[in-house]
Scaffold this active site. Structure first.
Site, PDB file in Angstrom:
ATOM      1  N   TYR A   1       0.841  -1.201   0.000  1.00  0.00           N
ATOM      2  CA  TYR A   1       0.000   0.000   0.000  1.00  0.00           C
ATOM      3  C   TYR A   1       0.875   1.250   0.000  1.00  0.00           C
ATOM      4  CZ  TYR A   1       0.871   0.739   5.048  1.00  0.00           C
ATOM      5  OH  TYR A   1       1.451   0.981   6.268  1.00  0.00           O
ATOM      6  N   CYS A   2       0.297   2.344  -0.493  1.00  0.00           N
ATOM      7  CA  CYS A   2       0.962   3.646  -0.475  1.00  0.00           C
ATOM      8  C   CYS A   2      -0.133   4.714  -0.400  1.00  0.00           C
ATOM      9  CB  CYS A   2       1.857   3.827  -1.698  1.00  0.00           C
ATOM     10  SG  CYS A   2       0.998   3.648  -3.283  1.00  0.00           S
ATOM     11  N   THR A   3       0.199   5.955  -0.651  1.00  0.00           N
ATOM     12  CA  THR A   3      -0.759   7.042  -0.441  1.00  0.00           C
ATOM     13  C   THR A   3      -1.965   6.955  -1.377  1.00  0.00           C
ATOM     14  OG1 THR A   3       1.082   8.469   0.216  1.00  0.00           O
ATOM     15  CG2 THR A   3      -1.015   9.541  -0.252  1.00  0.00           C
TER      16      THR A   3
ATOM     17  N   ILE B   1      -4.220   4.579   0.467  1.00  0.00           N
ATOM     18  CA  ILE B   1      -4.807   4.924   1.768  1.00  0.00           C
ATOM     19  C   ILE B   1      -5.967   5.902   1.598  1.00  0.00           C
ATOM     20  CG2 ILE B   1      -4.330   5.917   4.049  1.00  0.00           C
ATOM     21  CD1 ILE B   1      -1.308   5.207   3.390  1.00  0.00           C
TER      22      ILE B   1
END
Length: 343
Positions: free
Chosen positions: A199-201, A228
């Protein structure tokens, strides 16, 4: 009348323009990897139309695609959607709406042509970047976090993950995405058959990272669709308890979106619980750091007493100090170059 395809105003003017505009704005992000033959020409076409729609933000273009973070007046959200869909390569692109909308998130429209839309340090000719991992919706990702033996990996920088992250996630201590990929590969070198959740932004870093890990032999690579930002909205709408705790760092003037009330980090100055990111007011320093409001007030938004003493000087003296500092940093590089050439 000639139309300028770039910003012509100083920061103070831009702040006044944004503050005086009564329209509410929606903060969005979107990205797509696709081939752009002439990024400079594409850039001018985008700027021309986006300026008409009062879009503000930061957009990166490269021959490999587009990466955009921006805000648009709510009344122009649908026209923006229609315009983007009218570009064949961008039709249907996912708009990632922010959890929190803030009018001052962006002050101007900046569209820049770069070598890559994300600095990943990878040689794309070695593998196929289109062979990405399995995309999971926020609710699918939420449920997958419950599975035994699953590995959750945060693909953001250390200053992002320190204020918020998924429970039990692996948090590589990397300052840049370029540093992080080889670090993740090493951390997971004995876990190639396990289920991996990335996951990342907003999702863009996972696109390249998942393809890279698959190329390196990892068999079960999954990634959070929309990152996210998308997860926080979906979980909120579903009335579920978030497994992401704390704050989501974002790359605009907000510097963060509150996801849960948990505060995971401390003020760098006094050690009190805080997740308030800021940049040092001394432009010769401008370091990004975490500082509580009390310390920020005492130090005049600076990271130290030394920087505070600088910002208390007249502007012209501060400018001279920055010039001297630049020369000090440049000289050793130039000197070494001359030594090597003359060797």
């Amino acid at each position: 009348m000639k139309k300028f395809l770039f910003n012509r105003f100083d920061k103070n003017t831009l702040q006044r323009k944004v503050a005086s505009d009564p329209r509410e704005r929606r903060v969005i992000s979107f990205y797509r990897y696709f081939k752009i033959e002439d990024p400079s020409s594409f850039r001018d076409q985008l700027y021309d139309r986006l300026e008409d729609l009062s879009v503000l933000g930061r957009i990166y273009l490269a021959k490999e695609g587009i990466n955009a973070q921006c805000s648009v007046p709510i009344e122009n959200y649908t026209p923006l959607r229609s315009f983007i869909d009218s570009i064949p390569e961008l039709a249907g692109i996912y708009f990632n709406d922010a959890v929190e909308d803030k009018k001052e998130s962006f002050l101007k429209l900046a569209i820049k042509v770069r070598k890559k839309i994300v600095a990943d340090g990878l040689n794309d000719s070695e593998f196929d970047p289109s062979q990405v991992g399995t995309h999971l919706s926020p609710l699918e990702f939420h449920n997958a976090l419950e599975e035994p033996g699953v590995l959750v990996v945060d693909l953001r920088n250390n200053y992002e993950s320190e204020v918020g992250h998924f429970e039990n996630a692996i948090l590589p201590d990397a300052g840049t995405f370029r540093e992080e990929l080889p670090m993740v590969e090493t951390l997971l070198e004995n876990e190639k058959d396990k289920k991996i959740l990335l996951y990342c932004t907003g999702g863009i870093r996972c696109e390249k990272a998942s393809a890279y890990l698959k190329y390196k032999g990892f068999s079960q690579v999954h990634q959070l669709q929309g990152g996210i930002i998308n997860y926080a909205k979906a979980i909120q709408d579903a009335g579920l308890k978030s497994k992401f705790i704390g704050k989501n760092f974002v790359f605009d003037d907000r510097l963060g979106e509150r996801v849960t009330d948990d505060v995971l980090s401390v003020c760098y100055t006094c050690g009190k619980a805080s997740d308030r990111h800021t940049n040092c007011a001394n432009l010769g320093c401008h370091v990004l750091y975490i500082q509580c409001e009390d310390c920020s007030e005492k130090l005049k938004n600076c990271c130290s007493e030394e920087c505070k003493s600088v910002v208390e000087l007249p502007d012209e003296i501060q400018k001279d100090l920055r010039k001297q500092k630049r020369k000090m940093h440049q000289y050793p590089t130039h000197h070494l170059t001359r030594k090597i050439v003359g060797k």
